[in-house]
Enzyme design. Structure first.
Site, short mmCIF file in Angstrom:
data_model
loop_
_atom_site.label_atom_id
_atom_site.label_comp_id
_atom_site.label_asym_id
_atom_site.label_seq_id
_atom_site.Cartn_x
_atom_site.Cartn_y
_atom_site.Cartn_z
N ASN A 29 0.82 -1.22 0.06
CA ASN A 29 0.17 -0.10 -0.05
C ASN A 29 0.82 1.30 0.06
OD1 ASN A 29 0.46 0.30 3.07
ND2 ASN A 29 -0.61 -1.65 2.88
N SER A 75 -5.09 -2.20 5.68
CA SER A 75 -5.31 -2.71 7.07
C SER A 75 -4.05 -2.01 7.58
CB SER A 75 -5.27 -4.42 6.98
OG SER A 75 -4.14 -4.60 6.17
N HIS A 95 4.41 0.71 1.77
CA HIS A 95 4.72 -0.81 2.38
C HIS A 95 4.54 -1.81 1.30
CE1 HIS A 95 4.81 -4.10 5.14
NE2 HIS A 95 3.63 -4.04 5.00
N HIS A 97 5.89 -6.14 0.53
CA HIS A 97 6.68 -7.53 0.76
C HIS A 97 7.49 -7.66 -0.22
CE1 HIS A 97 3.34 -8.63 4.08
NE2 HIS A 97 3.55 -7.43 4.15
N ASP A 120 24.80 5.44 -2.79
CA ASP A 120 24.01 6.66 -3.63
C ASP A 120 22.77 7.12 -2.88
OD1 ASP A 120 25.71 6.84 -5.71
OD2 ASP A 120 24.61 5.62 -7.04
N HIS A 171 8.55 -9.17 9.16
CA HIS A 171 7.47 -8.72 8.53
C HIS A 171 8.19 -8.03 7.06
CE1 HIS A 171 3.86 -5.73 8.38
NE2 HIS A 171 3.83 -6.55 7.64
N TYR A 229 25.98 14.99 -9.50
CA TYR A 229 25.33 13.86 -10.14
C TYR A 229 23.92 14.36 -10.77
CZ TYR A 229 22.64 9.41 -10.59
OH TYR A 229 22.21 8.20 -11.11
ZN LIG Z 1 2.64 -6.05 5.63
#
Ligand SMILES: [Zn+2]
Length: 232
Positions: A29, A75, A95, A97, A120, A171, A229
């Site tokens: 999310n 959630s 967030h 996974h 960097d 997690h 840069y």
């Molecule tokens: Zn999660």
């Protein structure tokens, strides 16, 4: 449409997550904050990415209360809310996974700074907060996940405007930035440096961390006062 700018930003950021290969199904999310209004826009929970629209983004305050929207918010909304409340300089949160980042989180190890790609973007290992205590898990879990992140930053003396990513042990990664676009970028950077570090340690388990002279060189040329840069 109210809060059109953050709805659009959050929508676009969420749509980028599967495109960048950072999420499967509805995992992950992204949210974008409007500091003047004191609210953020976040993905609804469990809706497939291809069905999302900007109008479906849920508007939430820093206490995690829904201000506008008919669907249930992600959630993980209370984690986002706490980070916005405590860290007033951040503009967006992601967030995921993502596989390699999550593998380091499950191994409960920080991602070691082993190469210039990493340097960097930050001068330290990507921190890994310890797995949460049972009292936190059985309490207000998502809100407590936010505290797990903030407390680990305090313990390490890290500044969230300099280090814009963390793993939560057992997690997965959380990233942020001045905007949600930057937070998405950092989610992709984290995954890439996680993959590179993993492969390096596979080739040579004793491969050392990047030496400090290279860490500083790469950080300074991109972020220092005499940065050179990219284009002006
Ligand atoms: Zn999660």
């Amino acid at each position: 449409m109210t809060h059109a700018a953050i709805r659009q930003a959050a929508y676009a950021a969420n749509m980028q997550l599967p495109e960048l290969g950072l999420v499967l199904f509805t995992f992950g999310n992204a949210s974008a904050v409007d500091r003047k209004a004191g609210v953020f826009a976040i993905k609804p929970s469990g809706v497939p990415y291809r069905e999302l629209t900007p109008e479906m983004m849920i508007i939430v305050d820093y206490e995690g209360r829904v201000v506008e929207g008919n669907l249930r918010p992600s959630s993980d909304t209370k984690t986002h809310a706490l980070l916005y409340k405590e860290w007033s300089n951040i503009g967006g949160i992601v967030h995921t996974h993502s596989t390699y980042g999550t593998a380091w989180a499950q191994a409960q190890l920080p991602i070691p700074i082993m190469g210039t790609t990493h340097a960097d973007h930050l001068t330290v290992d990507v921190p890994c907060a310890p797995p949460m205590a049972d009292a936190r898990i059985s309490g207000n879990y998502e809100h407590e996940t936010g505290w797990q992140i903030i407390e680990h930053f305090r313990e390490l003396g890290l500044d969230p405007s300099e280090v814009e990513m963390i793993l939560v042990g057992n997690h997965a990664p959380f990233t942020w930035g001045k905007s949600v676009e930057k937070a998405v970028y950092h989610a992709a950077v984290l995954e890439e440096v996680a993959r590179m570090a993993y492969l390096s340690r596979q080739i040579n388990p004793d491969a050392p961390r990047l030496k400090e002279s290279l860490v500083q060189k790469h950080w300074q040329r991109k972020h220092g006062k005499d940065a050179y840069y990219g284009q002006q």
